[in-house]
Design a protein around this motif. Structure first.
Motif, PDB file in Angstrom:
ATOM      1  N   THR A  31       0.809  -1.220   0.000  1.00 15.74           N
ATOM      2  CA  THR A  31       0.000   0.000   0.000  1.00 15.74           C
ATOM      3  C   THR A  31       0.841   1.268   0.000  1.00 15.74           C
ATOM      4  O   THR A  31       0.315   2.353   0.246  1.00 15.74           O
ATOM      5  N   VAL A  34      -0.492   3.981  -2.378  1.00 12.80           N
ATOM      6  CA  VAL A  34      -1.894   4.359  -2.245  1.00 12.80           C
ATOM      7  C   VAL A  34      -1.982   5.738  -1.591  1.00 12.80           C
ATOM      8  O   VAL A  34      -1.375   5.987  -0.561  1.00 12.80           O
ATOM      9  N   ALA A  35      -2.749   6.612  -2.221  1.00  9.22           N
ATOM     10  CA  ALA A  35      -2.883   7.972  -1.715  1.00  9.22           C
ATOM     11  C   ALA A  35      -4.122   8.088  -0.847  1.00  9.22           C
ATOM     12  O   ALA A  35      -4.991   7.233  -0.853  1.00  9.22           O
ATOM     13  N   GLY A  36      -4.173   9.139  -0.113  1.00  8.26           N
ATOM     14  CA  GLY A  36      -5.337   9.407   0.713  1.00  8.26           C
ATOM     15  C   GLY A  36      -4.919   9.665   2.147  1.00  8.26           C
ATOM     16  O   GLY A  36      -3.990   9.059   2.660  1.00  8.26           O
ATOM     17  N   GLU A  37      -5.622  10.620   2.760  1.00  7.16           N
ATOM     18  CA  GLU A  37      -5.279  11.015   4.123  1.00  7.16           C
ATOM     19  C   GLU A  37      -5.540   9.874   5.106  1.00  7.16           C
ATOM     20  O   GLU A  37      -4.720   9.590   5.969  1.00  7.16           O
ATOM     21  N   LYS A  38      -6.676   9.219   4.969  1.00  2.74           N
ATOM     22  CA  LYS A  38      -7.032   8.119   5.875  1.00  2.74           C
ATOM     23  C   LYS A  38      -6.023   6.982   5.768  1.00  2.74           C
ATOM     24  O   LYS A  38      -5.607   6.416   6.772  1.00  2.74           O
ATOM     25  N   VAL A  39      -5.637   6.640   4.559  1.00  3.59           N
ATOM     26  CA  VAL A  39      -4.686   5.556   4.342  1.00  3.59           C
ATOM     27  C   VAL A  39      -3.334   5.923   4.947  1.00  3.59           C
ATOM     28  O   VAL A  39      -2.687   5.098   5.592  1.00  3.59           O
ATOM     29  N   GLY A  40      -2.925   7.171   4.787  1.00  5.38           N
ATOM     30  CA  GLY A  40      -1.656   7.627   5.354  1.00  5.38           C
ATOM     31  C   GLY A  40      -1.644   7.551   6.873  1.00  5.38           C
ATOM     32  O   GLY A  40      -0.673   7.091   7.476  1.00  5.38           O
ATOM     33  N   GLU A  41      -2.740   7.993   7.480  1.00  3.03           N
ATOM     34  CA  GLU A  41      -2.836   7.931   8.942  1.00  3.03           C
ATOM     35  C   GLU A  41      -2.831   6.483   9.430  1.00  3.03           C
ATOM     36  O   GLU A  41      -2.167   6.152  10.412  1.00  3.03           O
TER      37      GLU A  41
END
Length: 104
Positions: A31, A34-41
């Motif tokens: 992952t 994979v982008a996205g704020e939720k995924v990063g957190e």
């Protein structure tokens, strides 16, 4: 016998945790793009928890190894201090095992 079962359970737990850690690391690598704020957190929290879990597994593994060595030393000391009792216990266990196998 209970101590041996506990040791076996701990060894199985360590083995299972290593598999979970390996799978989690693979998931993190998969992952990465994979982008996205939720995924990063989620990835950040997972990295921290994974690091903590690795440390705990290492500590558990060391404790298990220490207990195993202590049990081996205690057994060795007993056999050296009281060899005839050790021979008697081994003979009794051998006889009991022979009787159980002979019944089949």
């Amino acid at each position: 016998m209970t101590e041996q079962m506990t040791t076996a359970n701990k060894e199985k737990l360590v083995s299972d945790l290593k598999v979970v850690i390996s799978d989690t690391e693979e998931l993190l690598r998969a992952t990465t793009g994979v982008a996205g704020e939720k995924v990063g957190e989620l990835r950040d929290r997972l990295v921290v928890r994974l690091r903590d879990t690795k440390d705990r597994v290492i500590d558990l593994e060391h404790a298990l190894l220490d207990k195993t060595k202590a049990a081996a030393r205690a057994t060795d000391d007993f056999v050296h201090d009281q060899p005839w009792k050790a021979v008697g216990v081994a003979a009794a266990l051998g006889l009991a095992l022979g009787v159980l196998i002979g019944r089949r």
